[in-house]
Design a protein around this motif. Structure first.
Motif, PDB file in Angstrom:
ATOM      1  N   ARG A  58       0.842  -1.197   0.000  1.00  0.00           N
ATOM      2  CA  ARG A  58       0.000   0.000   0.000  1.00  0.00           C
ATOM      3  C   ARG A  58       0.879   1.248   0.000  1.00  0.00           C
ATOM      4  NH1 ARG A  58      -5.422  -0.729   3.563  1.00  0.00           N
ATOM      5  NH2 ARG A  58      -5.745   1.263   2.500  1.00  0.00           N
ATOM      6  N   LEU A  59       0.532   2.203  -0.857  1.00  0.00           N
ATOM      7  CA  LEU A  59       1.285   3.440  -1.002  1.00  0.00           C
ATOM      8  C   LEU A  59       0.316   4.616  -0.965  1.00  0.00           C
ATOM      9  CD1 LEU A  59       3.392   2.125  -3.985  1.00  0.00           C
ATOM     10  CD2 LEU A  59       4.261   2.458  -1.674  1.00  0.00           C
ATOM     11  N   TYR A  60       0.799   5.758  -0.512  1.00  0.00           N
ATOM     12  CA  TYR A  60      -0.060   6.948  -0.421  1.00  0.00           C
ATOM     13  C   TYR A  60       0.598   8.117  -1.136  1.00  0.00           C
ATOM     14  CZ  TYR A  60      -2.778  10.811   1.492  1.00  0.00           C
ATOM     15  OH  TYR A  60      -3.571  11.912   1.614  1.00  0.00           O
ATOM     16  N   ALA A  61      -0.214   8.834  -1.926  1.00  0.00           N
ATOM     17  CA  ALA A  61       0.252  10.029  -2.642  1.00  0.00           C
ATOM     18  C   ALA A  61       1.555   9.752  -3.395  1.00  0.00           C
ATOM     19  CB  ALA A  61       0.434  11.196  -1.672  1.00  0.00           C
ATOM     20  N   SER A  62       1.558   8.687  -4.181  1.00  0.00           N
ATOM     21  CA  SER A  62       2.761   8.299  -4.916  1.00  0.00           C
ATOM     22  C   SER A  62       3.054   9.290  -6.037  1.00  0.00           C
ATOM     23  CB  SER A  62       2.578   6.898  -5.511  1.00  0.00           C
ATOM     24  OG  SER A  62       2.299   5.971  -4.493  1.00  0.00           O
ATOM     25  N   PRO A  63       4.298   9.689  -6.228  1.00  0.00           N
ATOM     26  CA  PRO A  63       4.656  10.611  -7.308  1.00  0.00           C
ATOM     27  C   PRO A  63       4.266  10.047  -8.671  1.00  0.00           C
ATOM     28  CG  PRO A  63       6.470  10.382  -5.753  1.00  0.00           C
ATOM     29  CD  PRO A  63       5.460   9.349  -5.377  1.00  0.00           C
ATOM     30  N   GLY A  64       3.631  10.868  -9.476  1.00  0.00           N
ATOM     31  CA  GLY A  64       3.233  10.455 -10.815  1.00  0.00           C
ATOM     32  C   GLY A  64       1.946   9.661 -10.877  1.00  0.00           C
ATOM     33  N   VAL A  65       1.263   9.522  -9.736  1.00  0.00           N
ATOM     34  CA  VAL A  65       0.006   8.768  -9.666  1.00  0.00           C
ATOM     35  C   VAL A  65      -1.086   9.684  -9.140  1.00  0.00           C
ATOM     36  CG1 VAL A  65      -1.186   6.773  -8.669  1.00  0.00           C
ATOM     37  CG2 VAL A  65       1.237   6.602  -9.280  1.00  0.00           C
ATOM     38  N   ALA A  66      -2.177   9.828  -9.887  1.00  0.00           N
ATOM     39  CA  ALA A  66      -3.251  10.746  -9.509  1.00  0.00           C
ATOM     40  C   ALA A  66      -4.106  10.232  -8.360  1.00  0.00           C
ATOM     41  CB  ALA A  66      -4.134  11.038 -10.717  1.00  0.00           C
ATOM     42  N   ALA A  67      -4.185   8.929  -8.202  1.00  0.00           N
ATOM     43  CA  ALA A  67      -5.007   8.342  -7.137  1.00  0.00           C
ATOM     44  C   ALA A  67      -4.424   8.669  -5.768  1.00  0.00           C
ATOM     45  CB  ALA A  67      -5.092   6.840  -7.316  1.00  0.00           C
ATOM     46  N   ARG A  68      -5.321   8.899  -4.786  1.00  0.00           N
ATOM     47  CA  ARG A  68      -4.837   9.165  -3.423  1.00  0.00           C
ATOM     48  C   ARG A  68      -4.139   7.942  -2.841  1.00  0.00           C
ATOM     49  NH1 ARG A  68      -8.141   9.960   0.659  1.00  0.00           N
ATOM     50  NH2 ARG A  68     -10.029   9.184  -0.345  1.00  0.00           N
ATOM     51  N   HIS A  69      -4.747   6.787  -3.053  1.00  0.00           N
ATOM     52  CA  HIS A  69      -4.183   5.546  -2.526  1.00  0.00           C
ATOM     53  C   HIS A  69      -3.848   4.620  -3.689  1.00  0.00           C
ATOM     54  CE1 HIS A  69      -5.338   6.436   1.669  1.00  0.00           C
ATOM     55  NE2 HIS A  69      -6.426   6.969   1.136  1.00  0.00           N
ATOM     56  N   LEU A  70      -2.659   4.058  -3.658  1.00  0.00           N
ATOM     57  CA  LEU A  70      -2.227   3.086  -4.649  1.00  0.00           C
ATOM     58  C   LEU A  70      -1.906   1.783  -3.930  1.00  0.00           C
ATOM     59  CD1 LEU A  70      -1.200   2.182  -7.478  1.00  0.00           C
ATOM     60  CD2 LEU A  70       1.042   3.143  -6.844  1.00  0.00           C
ATOM     61  N   VAL A  71      -2.471   0.697  -4.429  1.00  0.00           N
ATOM     62  CA  VAL A  71      -2.184  -0.620  -3.867  1.00  0.00           C
ATOM     63  C   VAL A  71      -1.704  -1.533  -4.991  1.00  0.00           C
ATOM     64  CG1 VAL A  71      -3.075  -2.612  -2.610  1.00  0.00           C
ATOM     65  CG2 VAL A  71      -3.985  -0.346  -2.124  1.00  0.00           C
ATOM     66  N   LEU A  72      -0.519  -2.073  -4.824  1.00  0.00           N
ATOM     67  CA  LEU A  72      -0.019  -3.102  -5.729  1.00  0.00           C
ATOM     68  C   LEU A  72      -0.344  -4.445  -5.099  1.00  0.00           C
ATOM     69  CD1 LEU A  72       3.525  -1.631  -6.563  1.00  0.00           C
ATOM     70  CD2 LEU A  72       1.343  -1.220  -7.734  1.00  0.00           C
ATOM     71  N   VAL A  73      -0.997  -5.318  -5.850  1.00  0.00           N
ATOM     72  CA  VAL A  73      -1.407  -6.606  -5.290  1.00  0.00           C
ATOM     73  C   VAL A  73      -0.996  -7.724  -6.235  1.00  0.00           C
ATOM     74  CG1 VAL A  73      -3.736  -6.262  -6.240  1.00  0.00           C
ATOM     75  CG2 VAL A  73      -3.354  -8.009  -4.500  1.00  0.00           C
ATOM     76  N   SER A  74      -0.314  -8.705  -5.689  1.00  0.00           N
ATOM     77  CA  SER A  74       0.141  -9.836  -6.499  1.00  0.00           C
ATOM     78  C   SER A  74      -1.037 -10.734  -6.837  1.00  0.00           C
ATOM     79  CB  SER A  74       1.198 -10.641  -5.743  1.00  0.00           C
ATOM     80  OG  SER A  74       2.383  -9.894  -5.594  1.00  0.00           O
ATOM     81  N   CYS A  75      -1.100 -11.166  -8.100  1.00  0.00           N
ATOM     82  CA  CYS A  75      -2.194 -12.058  -8.525  1.00  0.00           C
ATOM     83  C   CYS A  75      -1.648 -13.378  -9.047  1.00  0.00           C
ATOM     84  CB  CYS A  75      -3.081 -11.384  -9.561  1.00  0.00           C
ATOM     85  SG  CYS A  75      -2.265 -10.934 -11.103  1.00  0.00           S
ATOM     86  N   GLY A  76      -0.484 -13.794  -8.540  1.00  0.00           N
ATOM     87  CA  GLY A  76       0.058 -15.105  -8.865  1.00  0.00           C
ATOM     88  C   GLY A  76       0.236 -15.312 -10.353  1.00  0.00           C
ATOM     89  N   ASP A  77      -0.281 -16.440 -10.846  1.00  0.00           N
ATOM     90  CA  ASP A  77      -0.132 -16.746 -12.269  1.00  0.00           C
ATOM     91  C   ASP A  77      -1.212 -16.087 -13.126  1.00  0.00           C
ATOM     92  OD1 ASP A  77      -2.390 -18.225 -11.689  1.00  0.00           O
ATOM     93  OD2 ASP A  77      -1.475 -20.185 -12.032  1.00  0.00           O
TER      94      ASP A  77
END
Length: 498
Positions: A58-77
């Protein structure tokens, strides 16, 4: 929650203004240009984002990203199963305060079925029950945009999944309602609301009409309650009138005290879920209104309460079913099979190609299979294979159980044609053997969903299963009928030319 599908690259997703942007990262992700692609590649390389399905960063106010909250989530295969695990892990983020607009983006082209899995899982994760609350402390987003590299190829999958999600939510909503807010009468009103669609007709019968039908077993269960029973009949016509229908029968015990064979007090509140089979039938018809498959479907719901007043059914009583078979009631807490047997007899008048009943029938099935798979019993190998395959494809699995004739020996009675229970050993099987007596030669399957219709503990609530399984099966039958019809028409044309 409103869902939308859009072609969205990771660079475009980074520019999209929303409260939450969740990006599904497959284990073989090699990185892309742009803020999100670079972030994801670095996180994977550093081990900050593990490649196990459902692991989050989970990331907040990431540079270059308009969304307030950014979540990277692994989806396996990237398979539907792994995507489902990934999206369900997002539930806390989706329900975070202030999240009204969410975007769920695939970092790579989705596998077949992955978009459907993502949409349905997002709907499940964001669902919040509110019908009887004065104040809702948490709520899911109002809208969710699914972003994929190319939307055109998955539009049909998306549309179908959206309809299935609506059906699952309808089933969950009615199963979750307390018994005083989901009486047999109110279930009948819910069914009538579905007939606003021209393809669906609804008939609701009361005690006098059920008595005329001769449903003595169903009436016996209801006689201990002040709430009047309802026999609900839904009809969906998506094919020619002459095409034989499929019949779905859902157990509708809106509250089960056990009757005179009273249940223990702990967790008895969960017996409001004993109409999970009825709720699943309602959910299926809610989805059929949108899916419009080329198939005819009948839904039957015998709905009543099982209560222990002075008029209630007693252990040792003998009742006469609609079929004419007499039943010795050795345990009034085995009431589901009594209401179902009359509905199964009634189903024969439609001359169906198949009958499937769905019921929270036995605790024995919970012991056998837990909460992962529903129990499947069937007189037809072909029908059983279809349901097993549909369950696996819909991520709503079941498991076939035996129906050997010898299991029926325990149902013998000295005072009636059959007893309603056969003892503790193989209780789920003997319950199915009881129901089998009332289906004749029609291909029949029984889904015991006692372990899968709801969850207990802190996650207490209805699951909406097996709506997904049933809709997948109906869609595949409709497609098979269409293919068969096309082949027949082609053969006729060839014969005419010859």
């Amino acid at each position: 929650m409103n869902f939308e599908l859009k072609t969205l690259s990771l660079s475009a997703a980074a520019r999209h203004k929303c409260d939450l942007l969740a990006v599904l990262i497959p284990q073989d992700f090699a990185g892309q240009d742009g803020a999100i692609g670079t972030l994801a590649a670095q996180a994977l390389q550093a081990g900050d984002l593990q490649d196990k399905p459902g692991k989050l960063l989970r990331l907040y106010a990431s540079p270059g990203v308009a969304a307030r909250h950014l979540v990277l989530v692994s989806c396996g295969d990237g398979s539907p199963g792994d995507v489902r695990k990934a999206v369900l892990a997002l539930a806390p983020a989706l329900k975070s305060p202030g999240v009204q607009r969410a975007v769920l983006a695939f970092a790579a082209a989705p596998a077949a079925g992955a978009v459907a899995a993502a949409l349905r899982s997002a709907a499940d994760a964001a669902y919040v029950y509110a019908a009887t609350k004065s104040k809702v402390e948490e709520s899911g987003p109002e809208s969710c945009l699914l972003g994929v590299p190319s939307a055109a190829g998955v539009q049909a999958e998306f549309d179908a999944a959206r309809a299935v999600a609506a059906g699952v939510e309808f089933a969950r909503e009615w199963a979750n309602r307390p018994a005083n807010h989901a009486t047999p009468t109110l279930l009948g009103e819910a069914a009538k609301s579905l007939s606003k669609d021209k393809a669906i007709r609804c008939t609701v019968r009361g005690p006098e009409e059920v008595a005329k039908l001769g449903m003595g077993a169903f009436m016996a269960v209801a006689q201990g309650s002040v709430e009047p029973l309802r026999f609900i009949e839904l009809q969906y016509q998506g094919a020619a009138k002459g095409q034989a229908p499929v019949v779905l029968v859902g157990k509708g015990i809106t509250f089960d005290t056990g009757g005179i064979s009273l249940k223990p007090a702990p967790e008895m509140d969960e017996m409001k879920f004993d109409m999970g089979g009825a709720a699943s039938v309602l959910g299926v018809f809610r989805a059929l209104a949108e899916l419009k498959p080329a198939i005819n479907v009948i839904g039957l719901i015998p709905a009543c309460e099982n209560m222990p007043d002075g008029r209630a059914l007693k252990p040792g009583d003998v009742v006469t079913s609609m079929s004419g078979q007499t039943i010795e009631v050795l345990n009034t807490d085995a009431e589901g099979r009594l209401v179902l047997c009359d509905a199964l007899t009634y189903a024969a008048r439609f001359k169906p190609v198949a009958i499937v009943d769905i019921a929270t029938l036995t605790g024995a099935c919970v012991i056998a299979l837990g909460g992962l798979r529903s129990g499947l019993f069937s007189t037809s190998d072909e029908l059983a294979a279809q349901l097993l395959g549909a369950g696996d494809a819909a991520l709503d699995p079941c498991w076939r159980m035996p129906l050997d004739d010898e299991y029926g020996e325990g149902l013998k009675s000295n005072f009636a044609d059959v007893a309603n229970v056969g003892g503790r050993p193989a209780g789920a099987v003997t319950a199915a053997k009881f129901l089998q007596r009332f289906v004749g030669n029609t291909p029949w399957a029984h889904l015991d969903i006692a372990g899968t219709a709801w969850k207990s503990g802190t996650a207490k609530g209805a699951t909406g299963r097996p709506v997904g399984l049933l809709l997948r099966w109906l869609a595949e039958r409709a497609a098979g009928s269409a293919d068969s019809g096309q082949q027949t028409a082609a053969a006729r044309r060839r014969a005419a030319k010859g």
